[in-house]
Design an enzyme around this catalytic site. Sequence first.
Site, PDB file in Angstrom:
ATOM      1  N   ARG A   9       0.798  -1.242   0.000  1.00 48.73           N
ATOM      2  CA  ARG A   9       0.000   0.000   0.000  1.00 48.73           C
ATOM      3  C   ARG A   9       0.822   1.280   0.000  1.00 48.73           C
ATOM      4  O   ARG A   9       0.259   2.366  -0.043  1.00 48.73           O
ATOM      5  CB  ARG A   9      -0.984   0.037   1.191  1.00 48.73           C
ATOM      6  CG  ARG A   9      -1.974  -1.103   1.217  1.00 48.73           C
ATOM      7  CD  ARG A   9      -2.830  -1.121  -0.024  1.00 48.73           C
ATOM      8  NE  ARG A   9      -4.054  -1.876   0.187  1.00 48.73           N
ATOM      9  CZ  ARG A   9      -4.980  -2.065  -0.764  1.00 48.73           C
ATOM     10  NH1 ARG A   9      -4.792  -1.554  -1.961  1.00 48.73           N
ATOM     11  NH2 ARG A   9      -6.057  -2.741  -0.505  1.00 48.73           N
ATOM     12  N   ASN A  45      -0.026  -2.056  -7.690  1.00 47.23           N
ATOM     13  CA  ASN A  45      -1.195  -1.169  -7.698  1.00 47.23           C
ATOM     14  C   ASN A  45      -1.168  -0.146  -6.563  1.00 47.23           C
ATOM     15  O   ASN A  45      -2.095  -0.031  -5.777  1.00 47.23           O
ATOM     16  CB  ASN A  45      -2.489  -1.988  -7.667  1.00 47.23           C
ATOM     17  CG  ASN A  45      -2.521  -2.995  -6.539  1.00 47.23           C
ATOM     18  OD1 ASN A  45      -1.520  -3.229  -5.881  1.00 47.23           O
ATOM     19  ND2 ASN A  45      -3.672  -3.587  -6.304  1.00 47.23           N
ATOM     20  N   HIS A  70      -4.614 -12.062 -12.878  1.00 46.31           N
ATOM     21  CA  HIS A  70      -5.724 -12.165 -11.933  1.00 46.31           C
ATOM     22  C   HIS A  70      -6.878 -12.722 -12.756  1.00 46.31           C
ATOM     23  O   HIS A  70      -7.470 -12.005 -13.559  1.00 46.31           O
ATOM     24  CB  HIS A  70      -6.053 -10.769 -11.392  1.00 46.31           C
ATOM     25  CG  HIS A  70      -7.352 -10.684 -10.646  1.00 46.31           C
ATOM     26  ND1 HIS A  70      -7.530 -11.161  -9.378  1.00 46.31           N
ATOM     27  CD2 HIS A  70      -8.551 -10.176 -11.009  1.00 46.31           C
ATOM     28  CE1 HIS A  70      -8.779 -10.938  -8.994  1.00 46.31           C
ATOM     29  NE2 HIS A  70      -9.412 -10.333  -9.965  1.00 46.31           N
ATOM     30  N   HIS A 123      -4.095 -16.584  -7.111  1.00 46.66           N
ATOM     31  CA  HIS A 123      -5.229 -16.989  -6.253  1.00 46.66           C
ATOM     32  C   HIS A 123      -6.373 -17.732  -6.963  1.00 46.66           C
ATOM     33  O   HIS A 123      -7.477 -17.230  -7.078  1.00 46.66           O
ATOM     34  CB  HIS A 123      -5.759 -15.816  -5.415  1.00 46.66           C
ATOM     35  CG  HIS A 123      -5.972 -14.509  -6.134  1.00 46.66           C
ATOM     36  ND1 HIS A 123      -5.731 -13.301  -5.541  1.00 46.66           N
ATOM     37  CD2 HIS A 123      -6.422 -14.215  -7.371  1.00 46.66           C
ATOM     38  CE1 HIS A 123      -6.009 -12.335  -6.378  1.00 46.66           C
ATOM     39  NE2 HIS A 123      -6.434 -12.861  -7.499  1.00 46.66           N
ATOM     40  N   ASP A 155      -1.767 -13.250  -0.232  1.00 48.98           N
ATOM     41  CA  ASP A 155      -2.704 -12.295  -0.844  1.00 48.98           C
ATOM     42  C   ASP A 155      -3.055 -11.175   0.140  1.00 48.98           C
ATOM     43  O   ASP A 155      -4.175 -10.673   0.192  1.00 48.98           O
ATOM     44  CB  ASP A 155      -3.979 -13.017  -1.293  1.00 48.98           C
ATOM     45  CG  ASP A 155      -4.561 -12.390  -2.544  1.00 48.98           C
ATOM     46  OD1 ASP A 155      -4.042 -11.350  -2.986  1.00 48.98           O
ATOM     47  OD2 ASP A 155      -5.547 -12.935  -3.063  1.00 48.98           O
ATOM     48  N   GLY A 183     -10.787  -7.976   0.057  1.00 50.94           N
ATOM     49  CA  GLY A 183      -9.416  -8.305   0.422  1.00 50.94           C
ATOM     50  C   GLY A 183      -9.248  -8.494   1.913  1.00 50.94           C
ATOM     51  O   GLY A 183     -10.005  -7.953   2.711  1.00 50.94           O
TER      52      GLY A 183
END
Lengths: 448, 323
Positions: A86, A116, A201, A254, A327, A346
Amino acid sequence: MTGYWTAAQPDEALGLKAYTNVRLLDPKSKLDIVCDSTGGLLTDGKRISNIGPNIFKNGIPKNAEEIDGEGFCLSPGLVDIRVQVREPGYEHKGTIESAGRAATAGGVTTMACLPNTKPIIADMSQVEFVARRARKIGLSKIYPYAALTKDLKGEELTEIGILAEAGAIAFTDGDRAIANAQVLRRALSYARTFNLLIVQHPEEPSLVPPGGMNASETATRLGLPGIPREAEIIIVERDLRLVEMTGGKLHFAHISTGEAVDVIRKGKARGLNITCDTAPPYFALNDQSIGNYRTFAKLSPPLRSEDDRKAIIAGLKDGTIDAIASDHTPQDADSKRLPFTQAESGGVGLETLLAVSLDLYHNGEMSLLDTLGKITHVPAVLFNLPAGTLAKDAAADLMLFDPERGWQVKDTDLVSKAKNTPFDLRLVQGVVMRTVIDGRTVFQHEEA
Amino acid sequence: MASSPKILAYPHRHLLGIEGLSVDEISCILDKSDQYVAQNRRADKKVDLLHGRTIINLFFEDSTRTRTSFELAAKRLSADVINMSVDTSSVNKGETLIDTASTLNAMHPEVLVVRAGLSGAVQLLAEKVNCAVINAGDGSHEHPTQALLDALTIKRRRGTLQGLKIAICGDILHSRVARSNIYLLVTMGAQVRLVAPMTLIPSGAKNLGVKIFHNMKEGLNGCDIVMMLRLQNERMHGNFFPSIREYFHFFGLDYEKLSVAKPDALIMHPGPANRGVEIDSEVADDYSRSVIREQVEMGVAVRMACLDILSRNLQRELMEAKA
């Protein structure tokens, strides 16, 4: 999780450290040996210099510091290939330091972070920023992914050749799928030029209603929009064709559905260059965990059915699913304290990666070594990371742990800045006693 | 009555492409071209060969170099030349192509030199006319006179094409120059390598008798000739590579990458070069290595030879038809 951390001392003289009275576990070499005070592992500076049951039979080296393992397991530190730190841009959800503390408390010594952030990791300076920050903080080692497409829009490729030279380990649009088949085709083909790995993804975005959960009876009862399992299966099936067409290298992140596991199993049998991982929620939980609109159980991909959960375990057992990644997706409280459809998806996972994965061992599904392999040397090999094994001259990234000791996950006990764990109140087994990175103890467990 | 003209080693009415031509057919054109190189270096460059003949340069796609080269070639052979540029964007191409062809055919030209944006368009047009047709480049298909002039340049420098290691680098996917060169050089016994990112290698390229590389230093290692292609920016719709910067970093020709080729390796480029994209200016302008200007010179000679040979073949056909 309680304990204390030792901040990095860049110029600290580390010397020799002798780990005695440990059960040595190395999934790569299949080593599983109980050592008394005459054996164990010796580190010299940042590296492992010796390992084995008899290496201290003439006593530990004079100038070595002895670390008594008290009979616990000594294994490579965990390698987590899917983490969102983050930072930069979303420091209210998490930072590199917060992720580093959570990681080391969870035994994770190496992690790969998604691009991201804000700004997105899509140029050399961003790649270098993350690596430099992680080094400065001196907790877990962080290797950044870089964005595969500009602005993560799935349209135009980023400079993946140059980014790889700068240190990006693989390329992904994070929690967004590369939905356009032509874009992924070109990306796989172009990436093959440099032998680079793309991480998908797998979720067809046009099948995913905003704010949904797994399409099921539960979704109907709760009045929530349903995300069909086919959203995942369709992309995996399609992408296999693109891999076959281009000869590229693709990793699916995932995996959550049984059919996707089947499709990947068949693709691997055809010799395609594909690999995949799953995350603990997909083999430890199912969509019932959402209960009465629990937003901590809102994940992407969504928690699936009990049949899917069992199929994921079967995929882990037969090797179709190569690795397990946490994850780790920190969300601030305000992003989760919302009606289910509006809440962010999440869950955090660094601190529960080991214990929830060990469920596979405690439930008799997999051996302790095979379970550890999924979170150490296998992901390291997939992403070509210098980590995940106990071997002479390997980095001294170690985890000392008690696989049996039980504890209860409580969101408020987590060291992670964000507390959004889908495993809240779960009883688990497996406690990290000590985490060592480059020969230096960075975390030690303390009883509360 | 003159005796019927002898059949040349290149016996065809048209020159539509290199694919399928034999060693003798290619050599015939190259040998004839070599004669014209000498003539073009004289003060008086003109011969009377095509006096009274009409040649039409029909260009459906912008071109300066190729059109000028053909025009000069025709004038040096004393032919009457007309240049026609047809704007393709404003018309329905299928109809216009054939309409234009039959209109021009009615004017009794001897040779039509045609450039078209669409692959196969020149062949389609050739089926509708009575004159000889030279393909001056069609889409991503072929550009035979470019391959011939490249071959002539190499042959004059090295004596032969046989056994030479030749790297063709860059946008193979969109390049008609690359295709014609592959056919010609492979036929003539050169060892051809293609060097490009995966995305710019067309499907099935490995079946063309070439070796494929995705790394410049591997591909250029030990080469006699380094042939760079123009990056066709106008055809780059979507993700063949991320940026010019990255392209140049990995695939642009600079001294560093060139260092693994033979010390006397020649550098070629069909022009116009994108400096700083596929080739570093320093390298392009190094006239101890770069034969880019020589290629232009050879172009006129090759086109004169083609006009010469095709005019003779057409003449022979007419006489045979009368007999």
